[in-house]
Every structure is written in structure tokens, then in C-alpha cells.
Design a protein around this motif. Structure first.
Motif, PDB file in Angstrom:
ATOM      1  N   TRP A   1      -2.953  -5.111   1.944  1.00  0.00           N
ATOM      2  CA  TRP A   1      -3.471  -4.976  -0.068  1.00  0.00           C
ATOM      3  C   TRP A   1      -1.990  -5.247  -0.586  1.00  0.00           C
ATOM      4  O   TRP A   1      -0.556  -4.404  -0.024  1.00  0.00           O
ATOM      5  CB  TRP A   1      -3.194  -2.930   0.276  1.00  0.00           C
ATOM      6  CG  TRP A   1      -4.249  -2.579   1.562  1.00  0.00           C
ATOM      7  CD1 TRP A   1      -4.752  -2.669   2.945  1.00  0.00           C
ATOM      8  CD2 TRP A   1      -5.704  -1.986   0.280  1.00  0.00           C
ATOM      9  NE1 TRP A   1      -6.419  -2.616   2.811  1.00  0.00           N
ATOM     10  CE2 TRP A   1      -6.602  -2.185   1.206  1.00  0.00           C
ATOM     11  CE3 TRP A   1      -6.224  -1.670  -0.805  1.00  0.00           C
ATOM     12  CZ2 TRP A   1      -7.838  -1.611   1.415  1.00  0.00           C
ATOM     13  CZ3 TRP A   1      -7.538  -1.508  -0.543  1.00  0.00           C
ATOM     14  CH2 TRP A   1      -8.543  -0.715   0.374  1.00  0.00           C
TER      15      TRP A   1
ATOM     16  N   ALA B   1     -11.109   3.323  -3.033  1.00  0.00           N
ATOM     17  CA  ALA B   1     -10.264   2.056  -3.996  1.00  0.00           C
ATOM     18  C   ALA B   1     -11.272   1.308  -4.987  1.00  0.00           C
ATOM     19  O   ALA B   1     -11.440   1.364  -5.944  1.00  0.00           O
ATOM     20  CB  ALA B   1      -9.131   1.110  -3.716  1.00  0.00           C
TER      21      ALA B   1
ATOM     22  N   LYS C   1      -6.926   3.800  -0.037  1.00  0.00           N
ATOM     23  CA  LYS C   1      -7.613   2.934   0.525  1.00  0.00           C
ATOM     24  C   LYS C   1      -9.540   3.583   0.692  1.00  0.00           C
ATOM     25  O   LYS C   1     -10.302   2.669   0.544  1.00  0.00           O
ATOM     26  CB  LYS C   1      -7.525   2.834   2.305  1.00  0.00           C
ATOM     27  CG  LYS C   1      -6.541   1.562   2.477  1.00  0.00           C
ATOM     28  CD  LYS C   1      -6.514   2.002   3.713  1.00  0.00           C
ATOM     29  CE  LYS C   1      -5.450   0.167   4.662  1.00  0.00           C
ATOM     30  NZ  LYS C   1      -5.824   0.196   5.843  1.00  0.00           N
ATOM     31  N   ARG C   2      -9.594   4.982   1.024  1.00  0.00           N
ATOM     32  CA  ARG C   2     -11.072   5.055   0.919  1.00  0.00           C
ATOM     33  C   ARG C   2     -11.981   4.873  -0.567  1.00  0.00           C
ATOM     34  O   ARG C   2     -12.495   5.077  -1.106  1.00  0.00           O
ATOM     35  CB  ARG C   2     -10.959   6.333   1.428  1.00  0.00           C
ATOM     36  CG  ARG C   2     -11.193   7.217   3.331  1.00  0.00           C
ATOM     37  CD  ARG C   2     -11.543   8.305   2.990  1.00  0.00           C
ATOM     38  NE  ARG C   2     -10.741   9.567   1.959  1.00  0.00           N
ATOM     39  CZ  ARG C   2      -9.670  10.184   3.140  1.00  0.00           C
ATOM     40  NH1 ARG C   2      -9.474  10.120   3.689  1.00  0.00           N
ATOM     41  NH2 ARG C   2      -9.321  11.169   2.127  1.00  0.00           N
TER      42      ARG C   2
ATOM     43  N   PRO D   1      -1.640   6.960   1.399  1.00  0.00           N
ATOM     44  CA  PRO D   1      -2.667   5.747   1.047  1.00  0.00           C
ATOM     45  C   PRO D   1      -3.824   5.349   1.703  1.00  0.00           C
ATOM     46  O   PRO D   1      -4.418   4.334   1.821  1.00  0.00           O
ATOM     47  CB  PRO D   1      -1.423   4.618   2.896  1.00  0.00           C
ATOM     48  CG  PRO D   1       0.344   5.208   3.236  1.00  0.00           C
ATOM     49  CD  PRO D   1      -0.161   6.731   1.942  1.00  0.00           C
ATOM     50  N   ARG D   2      -3.965   6.256   2.838  1.00  0.00           N
ATOM     51  CA  ARG D   2      -5.423   6.413   3.342  1.00  0.00           C
ATOM     52  C   ARG D   2      -6.514   7.099   1.322  1.00  0.00           C
ATOM     53  O   ARG D   2      -7.897   6.476   1.958  1.00  0.00           O
ATOM     54  CB  ARG D   2      -5.950   7.437   4.582  1.00  0.00           C
ATOM     55  CG  ARG D   2      -7.330   7.471   5.135  1.00  0.00           C
ATOM     56  CD  ARG D   2      -6.649   8.440   6.660  1.00  0.00           C
ATOM     57  NE  ARG D   2      -6.049   8.242   7.070  1.00  0.00           N
ATOM     58  CZ  ARG D   2      -5.543   9.516   8.140  1.00  0.00           C
ATOM     59  NH1 ARG D   2      -5.483  10.535   7.383  1.00  0.00           N
ATOM     60  NH2 ARG D   2      -3.491   9.343   8.512  1.00  0.00           N
TER      61      ARG D   2
ATOM     62  N   LEU E   1       1.110  -1.349   0.096  1.00  0.00           N
ATOM     63  CA  LEU E   1       0.249   0.278  -0.084  1.00  0.00           C
ATOM     64  C   LEU E   1       1.322   1.530   0.616  1.00  0.00           C
ATOM     65  O   LEU E   1       0.365   1.999  -0.873  1.00  0.00           O
ATOM     66  CB  LEU E   1      -0.652   0.105   1.653  1.00  0.00           C
ATOM     67  CG  LEU E   1      -2.627   1.373   1.231  1.00  0.00           C
ATOM     68  CD1 LEU E   1      -2.555   1.704   0.202  1.00  0.00           C
ATOM     69  CD2 LEU E   1      -2.506   0.809   2.983  1.00  0.00           C
TER      70      LEU E   1
ATOM     71  N   SER F   1      -6.242  -8.705   5.131  1.00  0.00           N
ATOM     72  CA  SER F   1      -5.745  -7.314   6.014  1.00  0.00           C
ATOM     73  C   SER F   1      -4.257  -6.189   5.177  1.00  0.00           C
ATOM     74  O   SER F   1      -4.449  -5.430   5.314  1.00  0.00           O
ATOM     75  CB  SER F   1      -4.915  -6.978   7.104  1.00  0.00           C
ATOM     76  OG  SER F   1      -4.180  -7.344   7.948  1.00  0.00           O
TER      77      SER F   1
ATOM     78  N   ARG G   1      -6.232  -7.725  -1.915  1.00  0.00           N
ATOM     79  CA  ARG G   1      -6.760  -7.994  -0.907  1.00  0.00           C
ATOM     80  C   ARG G   1      -5.945  -9.838  -0.238  1.00  0.00           C
ATOM     81  O   ARG G   1      -6.105 -10.759  -0.903  1.00  0.00           O
ATOM     82  CB  ARG G   1      -7.776  -7.943   0.353  1.00  0.00           C
ATOM     83  CG  ARG G   1      -8.179  -6.027  -0.427  1.00  0.00           C
ATOM     84  CD  ARG G   1      -7.264  -5.218   0.460  1.00  0.00           C
ATOM     85  NE  ARG G   1      -7.319  -5.741   2.176  1.00  0.00           N
ATOM     86  CZ  ARG G   1      -8.597  -5.374   3.030  1.00  0.00           C
ATOM     87  NH1 ARG G   1      -9.269  -4.462   2.353  1.00  0.00           N
ATOM     88  NH2 ARG G   1      -8.679  -5.599   4.008  1.00  0.00           N
TER      89      ARG G   1
ATOM     90  N   TYR H   1      -6.298  -3.369  -6.984  1.00  0.00           N
ATOM     91  CA  TYR H   1      -5.694  -3.908  -6.541  1.00  0.00           C
ATOM     92  C   TYR H   1      -6.245  -5.400  -5.741  1.00  0.00           C
ATOM     93  O   TYR H   1      -6.929  -5.873  -6.354  1.00  0.00           O
ATOM     94  CB  TYR H   1      -5.844  -2.958  -4.747  1.00  0.00           C
ATOM     95  CG  TYR H   1      -7.084  -2.807  -4.350  1.00  0.00           C
ATOM     96  CD1 TYR H   1      -7.120  -4.052  -3.363  1.00  0.00           C
ATOM     97  CD2 TYR H   1      -8.049  -2.657  -4.678  1.00  0.00           C
ATOM     98  CE1 TYR H   1      -8.596  -4.198  -2.316  1.00  0.00           C
ATOM     99  CE2 TYR H   1      -9.363  -2.497  -4.328  1.00  0.00           C
ATOM    100  CZ  TYR H   1      -9.673  -3.373  -3.152  1.00  0.00           C
ATOM    101  OH  TYR H   1     -10.605  -3.014  -2.708  1.00  0.00           O
TER     102      TYR H   1
END
Length: 75
Positions: A57, A43, A40-41, A36-37, A25, A55, A52, A50
Motif C-alpha cells: 500500500w 480505505a 485497510k478496512r 494500519p488495520r 501503510l 500487496s 496498491r 491510496y
């Protein structure tokens, strides 16, 4: 060392080779020049490619480059 000659040590969770196609990530965030956040928000919404693993990435540099090329002007 295991009986079959293989090492018991696990691979690092971050890629250490600059030419590695698989990124974690934080590496993908640096590549895309975002936090990175943010990845995540967004994607799912932005359809950032990506995978998974629990947990964790993982991102393919090649897939991200294609995503950037295909989405120029849309993002």
C-alpha cells in the motif's frame, strides 16, 4: 554494481526521508493517527486515497492532506 554502472540494490520498502511525499501503510497510519488495520478496512468506504502495488500500500502525503481538508466534519 551492474555493467551499466547502476547499483543492483533495491530501494527500501519504507520511505526513510521525513519529507518524502510517498508513505507506506504504517507511516500513513501514524500520519492519520489510526491503526494500519483501520486504514485497510475502511480505505474504500472512506475513499482514502491510496495505491496498491501488489500487496504493498502506498499513500501520498499531499493527497492525504487534501482528503483530510475536503472531509472535515464528515469522517
Amino acid at each position: 554494481m551492474r555493467a551499466d554502472g547502476e547499483s543492483n540494490s533495491r530501494q527500501p520498502l519504507t520511505s526513510t526521508q521525513p519529507d518524502s511525499d510517498v508513505m507506506v501503510l504504517e507511516e500513513a497510519a501514524r500520519f492519520l493517527r489510526v491503526h494500519p488495520r483501520t486504514i485497510k478496512r475502511n480505505a474504500a468506504t472512506l475513499k482514502i486515497p491510496y495505491r496498491r502495488l501488489g500487496s504493498l500500500w502506498r499513500f501520498s502525503r499531499t493527497e492525504l492532506q487534501s482528503w483530510i481538508r475536503d472531509n472535515q466534519g464528515r469522517v
